[in-house]
Design a protein around this motif. Structure first.
Motif, PDB file in Angstrom:
ATOM      1  N   GLY A   2       0.889  -1.190  -0.042  1.00 39.87           N
ATOM      2  CA  GLY A   2      -0.044   0.009  -0.053  1.00 39.87           C
ATOM      3  C   GLY A   2       0.823   1.192   0.038  1.00 39.87           C
ATOM      4  O   GLY A   2       2.047   1.213   0.036  1.00 39.87           O
ATOM      5  N   GLY A   3       0.212   2.461  -0.074  1.00 38.28           N
ATOM      6  CA  GLY A   3       0.995   3.690  -0.024  1.00 38.28           C
ATOM      7  C   GLY A   3       1.318   4.136   1.195  1.00 38.28           C
ATOM      8  O   GLY A   3       1.981   5.122   1.405  1.00 38.28           O
ATOM      9  N   ASP A   4       0.497   3.840   2.392  1.00 38.65           N
ATOM     10  CA  ASP A   4       0.983   4.559   3.762  1.00 38.65           C
ATOM     11  C   ASP A   4       2.121   3.523   4.282  1.00 38.65           C
ATOM     12  O   ASP A   4       2.258   2.467   3.948  1.00 38.65           O
ATOM     13  N   GLY A   5       2.646   4.473   4.998  1.00 35.77           N
ATOM     14  CA  GLY A   5       4.030   3.809   5.825  1.00 35.77           C
ATOM     15  C   GLY A   5       4.552   4.893   6.577  1.00 35.77           C
ATOM     16  O   GLY A   5       4.356   5.858   6.574  1.00 35.77           O
ATOM     17  N   LYS A   6       5.729   4.300   7.215  1.00 33.55           N
ATOM     18  CA  LYS A   6       6.632   5.265   8.070  1.00 33.55           C
ATOM     19  C   LYS A   6       7.908   4.804   7.931  1.00 33.55           C
ATOM     20  O   LYS A   6       8.070   3.487   7.747  1.00 33.55           O
ATOM     21  N   THR A   7       8.999   5.429   8.005  1.00 33.16           N
ATOM     22  CA  THR A   7      10.456   5.044   8.022  1.00 33.16           C
ATOM     23  C   THR A   7      11.032   5.464   9.328  1.00 33.16           C
ATOM     24  O   THR A   7      10.825   6.698   9.767  1.00 33.16           O
ATOM     25  N   VAL A   8      11.782   4.518   9.884  1.00 28.46           N
ATOM     26  CA  VAL A   8      12.306   4.548  11.048  1.00 28.46           C
ATOM     27  C   VAL A   8      13.774   4.859  10.709  1.00 28.46           C
ATOM     28  O   VAL A   8      14.282   3.811   9.899  1.00 28.46           O
ATOM     29  N   LYS A   9      14.426   5.929  10.826  1.00 28.83           N
ATOM     30  CA  LYS A   9      15.915   6.244  10.748  1.00 28.83           C
ATOM     31  C   LYS A   9      16.721   6.163  12.152  1.00 28.83           C
ATOM     32  O   LYS A   9      16.062   6.044  13.313  1.00 28.83           O
ATOM     33  N   PRO A  10      18.033   6.236  12.133  1.00 26.42           N
ATOM     34  CA  PRO A  10      18.722   6.264  13.216  1.00 26.42           C
ATOM     35  C   PRO A  10      18.430   7.481  14.303  1.00 26.42           C
ATOM     36  O   PRO A  10      17.675   8.632  13.722  1.00 26.42           O
ATOM     37  N   SER A  11      18.630   7.127  15.377  1.00 28.51           N
ATOM     38  CA  SER A  11      18.171   8.110  16.508  1.00 28.51           C
ATOM     39  C   SER A  11      16.565   8.246  16.881  1.00 28.51           C
ATOM     40  O   SER A  11      16.021   9.226  17.163  1.00 28.51           O
ATOM     41  N   ASN A  12      16.030   7.272  16.361  1.00 25.76           N
ATOM     42  CA  ASN A  12      14.416   7.086  16.354  1.00 25.76           C
ATOM     43  C   ASN A  12      13.729   8.131  15.544  1.00 25.76           C
ATOM     44  O   ASN A  12      12.655   8.832  15.932  1.00 25.76           O
ATOM     45  N   VAL A  13      14.396   8.631  14.505  1.00 27.19           N
ATOM     46  CA  VAL A  13      13.556   9.725  13.668  1.00 27.19           C
ATOM     47  C   VAL A  13      12.714   8.975  12.855  1.00 27.19           C
ATOM     48  O   VAL A  13      12.835   8.092  12.123  1.00 27.19           O
TER      49      VAL A  13
END
Length: 116
Positions: free
Chosen positions: A51-62
């Motif tokens: 699907g098109g919804d999502g989130k990306t978790v980056k270093p330092s919990n960004v």
């Protein structure tokens, strides 16, 4: 046989604006293509449509919204196939219906866990 991931990319909602008849035609193309691979024993995993919804978790919990919000094209699905080598896998990818809708297919080899 080796395994390869076919990664499908296209615009966020490539089906937007298609008539119901056109959508049905596109689905038939996918069924025919994937059914042909399954009949030949080339389909290792039937895959999934993303699907098109999502989130990306980056270093330092960004955390950012969207898988790749800064680009127009995004991954829309993935399947795993079996082929002798990457050239054979690429030949299989050439039949993908997403190519008829302006998308593209990335072919990647899969390295089994525990392999060097």
């Amino acid at each position: 046989m080796n395994e390869f991931a076919l990664i499908f990319r296209n615009d966020f909602h490539p089906e937007a604006g298609y008539s119901p008849d056109k959508l049905q035609e596109i689905m038939k193309q996918w069924q025919t293509w994937m059914g042909g691979m399954a009949a030949k024993g080339q389909l290792a995993n039937a895959g999934t449509r993303l699907g098109g919804d999502g989130k990306t978790v980056k270093p330092s919990n960004v955390i950012t919204n969207g898988p790749y919000a800064e680009i127009k094209e995004m991954i829309t699905g993935i399947i795993v196939i079996k082929a002798g080598d990457i050239d054979a896998a690429t030949e299989i990818a050439k039949g993908c219906p997403i190519l008829n809708a302006g998308g593209n297919v990335e072919v990647r080899d899969i390295i089994p866990m525990g392999s060097n």
